[in-house]
Design an enzyme around this catalytic site. Structure first.
Site, PDB file in Angstrom:
ATOM      1  N   HIS A  80       0.833  -1.207   0.000  1.00  0.00           N
ATOM      2  CA  HIS A  80       0.000   0.000   0.000  1.00  0.00           C
ATOM      3  C   HIS A  80       0.866   1.254   0.000  1.00  0.00           C
ATOM      4  CE1 HIS A  80      -3.061  -2.987   1.389  1.00  0.00           C
ATOM      5  NE2 HIS A  80      -3.774  -2.311   0.525  1.00  0.00           N
ATOM      6  N   HIS A  84       1.182   1.652  -5.840  1.00  0.00           N
ATOM      7  CA  HIS A  84      -0.161   1.049  -5.878  1.00  0.00           C
ATOM      8  C   HIS A  84      -1.201   2.124  -6.241  1.00  0.00           C
ATOM      9  CE1 HIS A  84      -3.806  -1.100  -4.879  1.00  0.00           C
ATOM     10  NE2 HIS A  84      -4.064  -0.282  -3.868  1.00  0.00           N
ATOM     11  N   HIS A 122      -6.996   6.770  -2.997  1.00  0.00           N
ATOM     12  CA  HIS A 122      -7.832   5.805  -2.288  1.00  0.00           C
ATOM     13  C   HIS A 122      -7.146   5.066  -1.138  1.00  0.00           C
ATOM     14  CE1 HIS A 122      -5.781   2.602  -4.400  1.00  0.00           C
ATOM     15  NE2 HIS A 122      -6.374   1.748  -3.586  1.00  0.00           N
ATOM     16  N   ASP A 123      -5.810   5.059  -1.078  1.00  0.00           N
ATOM     17  CA  ASP A 123      -5.109   4.421   0.059  1.00  0.00           C
ATOM     18  C   ASP A 123      -4.181   5.403   0.780  1.00  0.00           C
ATOM     19  OD1 ASP A 123      -6.047   1.771   0.395  1.00  0.00           O
ATOM     20  OD2 ASP A 123      -4.891   1.060  -1.327  1.00  0.00           O
ATOM     21  N   ASP A 234      -8.796  -1.625  -7.976  1.00  0.00           N
ATOM     22  CA  ASP A 234      -8.056  -1.919  -6.746  1.00  0.00           C
ATOM     23  C   ASP A 234      -7.701  -3.409  -6.636  1.00  0.00           C
ATOM     24  OD1 ASP A 234      -6.891  -1.140  -4.320  1.00  0.00           O
ATOM     25  OD2 ASP A 234      -8.759  -1.343  -3.190  1.00  0.00           O
TER      26      ASP A 234
HETATM   27  P1  8BR Z   1      -7.177  -3.804  -0.040  1.00  0.00           P
HETATM   28  O1  8BR Z   1      -6.264  -3.238  -1.123  1.00  0.00           O
HETATM   29  O2  8BR Z   1      -8.170  -2.774   0.448  1.00  0.00           O
HETATM   30  O3  8BR Z   1      -6.365  -4.374   1.094  1.00  0.00           O
HETATM   31  O4  8BR Z   1      -8.099  -4.995  -0.668  1.00  0.00           O
HETATM   32  C1  8BR Z   1      -7.602  -6.089  -1.412  1.00  0.00           C
HETATM   33  C2  8BR Z   1      -7.739  -7.404  -0.661  1.00  0.00           C
HETATM   34  O5  8BR Z   1      -7.658  -8.494  -1.542  1.00  0.00           O
HETATM   35  C3  8BR Z   1      -6.634  -7.569   0.313  1.00  0.00           C
HETATM   36  O6  8BR Z   1      -7.048  -7.177   1.590  1.00  0.00           O
HETATM   37  C4  8BR Z   1      -6.315  -9.046   0.259  1.00  0.00           C
HETATM   38  O7  8BR Z   1      -7.064  -9.740   1.228  1.00  0.00           O
HETATM   39  C5  8BR Z   1      -6.773  -9.518  -1.053  1.00  0.00           C
HETATM   40  N1  8BR Z   1      -5.682  -9.839  -1.987  1.00  0.00           N
HETATM   41  C6  8BR Z   1      -5.102 -11.032  -2.171  1.00  0.00           C
HETATM   42 BR1  8BR Z   1      -5.487 -12.538  -1.222  1.00  0.00          BR
HETATM   43  N2  8BR Z   1      -4.183 -11.054  -3.145  1.00  0.00           N
HETATM   44  C7  8BR Z   1      -4.174  -9.819  -3.608  1.00  0.00           C
HETATM   45  C8  8BR Z   1      -3.447  -9.228  -4.646  1.00  0.00           C
HETATM   46  N3  8BR Z   1      -2.570  -9.922  -5.396  1.00  0.00           N
HETATM   47  N4  8BR Z   1      -3.658  -7.930  -4.882  1.00  0.00           N
HETATM   48  C9  8BR Z   1      -4.563  -7.242  -4.171  1.00  0.00           C
HETATM   49  N5  8BR Z   1      -5.307  -7.753  -3.184  1.00  0.00           N
HETATM   50  C10 8BR Z   1      -5.119  -9.033  -2.888  1.00  0.00           C
HETATM   51 ZN    ZN Z   2      -5.813  -0.146  -2.744  1.00  0.00          ZN
HETATM   52 ZN    ZN Z   3      -7.556   0.225   0.509  1.00  0.00          ZN
END
Ligand code: 8BR
Ligand code: ZN
Ligand code: ZN
Length: 338
Positions: A80, A84, A122-123, A234
């Site tokens: 994050h 990203h 967004h993050d 995302d």
């Molecule tokens: P966030 O970016 O808000 O954290 O949401 C994405 C969610 O998808 C993560 O919390 C995670 O649990 C899951 N995830 C996984 Br498993 N693999 C991922 C990836 N390669 N890229 C993004 N999210 C992923």
């Molecule tokens: Zn994100």
């Molecule tokens: Zn997020």
């Protein structure tokens, strides 16, 4: 559009000019060529490309200052981070332009600006810890936001504050109050939609709207689709080339495992995927693709048919992870016997 006046380094400008709406633009490459300013250059390029200065009635230097502030607020987390943010804004732009969401949703400049800004912010300020961790550890952010979409409330809140506390970076300054309210509401809606806790329920509603006889992508359903464009961007890593996707996966799991180490130390429950001794990265991705990413992009396909050729990347990437399950199993076994 006149990109020369933006003072974007030549190689970055060439990359953006050629690939700004390409799903396969490499955000790590763009960040490296930009000396870490990739998010700023991308947003300047897109503001010029879509003539978004006219929405806000501001000069390019205000946009530059604002996104420099935004960029500075991203911490150097494994996942994050500012790359990203740039990746998500870029993927939103791909869906807007290449996949024709601008035409299908009849988006005006204000809508385009809102989607791209939402992707970029967004993050913002992400601490590299999940909502569950912040809640379980009684973090100040969880107390502030009453355990409700803690991070997704925090990110836009901070991003509106940095505009109003830095006069030379205030992109909202010249808007009428009515227009400001609408822009603010739209951006906040899109960032809140990135909370995975809302994923299943919102996707069910959006699927039923897309199939409804009175579906209006350019009217009453537009904001809902804009929300999905940001949320799907995302979670779009698995739709990209395996090489880039794998880098993101290693990063997201590195971040989760650092959280798991903290949870172990503090005696908190170790969150899903956060235990470095038991989580098989390849298996986790198979689940993520099947249960999160495929349903999300199937819904996108319902209103952006131009996405169709990219959907097969999900199965191609699944096959690659399937081949790697055994390798990661062995790795886990060898850590456990140490
Ligand atoms: P966030 O970016 O808000 O954290 O949401 C994405 C969610 O998808 C993560 O919390 C995670 O649990 C899951 N995830 C996984 Br498993 N693999 C991922 C990836 N390669 N890229 C993004 N999210 C992923
Ligand atoms: Zn994100
Ligand atoms: Zn997020």
């Amino acid at each position: 559009a006149n990109f020369q006046k933006l003072n974007i380094p030549k190689r970055v400008l060439e990359l953006l000019d050629k690939q700004h709406d390409d799903l396969y633009i490499d955000p790590f490459e763009c960040d490296k060529l930009s000396g870490g300013e990739g998010l700023v250059y991308l947003m300047l390029f897109l503001f010029e490309n879509y003539n978004l200065y006219d929405v806000f009635l501001i000069k390019p230097k205000v946009v530059r200052s604002y996104f420099e502030e935004v960029m500075r607020g991203y911490q150097d987390n494994p996942y994050h981070n500012r790359v990203h943010a740039q990746d998500v804004a870029q993927t939103c732009n791909f869906l807007l332009n290449r996949c024709k969401f601008i035409e299908i949703g009849q988006l005006d400049e204000q809508d385009i600006a809102c989607v791209l800004i939402a992707g970029a912010i967004h993050d913002y300020g992400h601490p590299g810890l999940t909502n569950a961790f912040l809640i379980n550890s009684k973090n100040d952010l969880a107390l502030t936001y009453n355990d409700q979409s803690v991070l997704e409330m925090f990110h836009p809140s901070q991003c509106f504050k940095i505009a109003w506390t830095n006069q030379k970076a205030n992109i909202f300054e010249s808007l009428t109050f009515q227009k400001y309210r609408r822009i603010r509401e739209s951006i906040i809606s899109m960032v809140l939609s990135t909370d995975m806790a809302h994923h299943a329920s919102e996707l069910a509603i959006t699927n039923s709207r897309v199939a409804a006889p009175d579906f209006e992508p350019y009217g009453k359903d537009k904001q809902r689709l804009m929300d999905l464009v940001v949320h799907s961007s995302d979670v779009s890593n698995p739709t990209k080339s395996f090489e880039i996707y794998k880098q993101w996966t290693e990063r997201v799991l590195t971040e989760f495992w650092l959280q798991g180490d903290k949870e172990r130390e503090l005696g908190l429950p170790i969150s899903y995927l956060c235990n470095r001794y038991t989580t098989n990265m390849a298996e986790a991705q198979l689940g993520f693709i099947d249960y999160v990413v495929k349903p999300t992009f199937s819904c996108v396909l319902g209103f952006l048919p131009a996405f169709e050729p990219y959907l097969e990347n999900l199965d191609k990437n699944k096959a690659k992870w399937q081949e790697l399950v055994g390798y990661y199993k062995q790795q886990l076994a060898s850590i456990q016997t140490q």
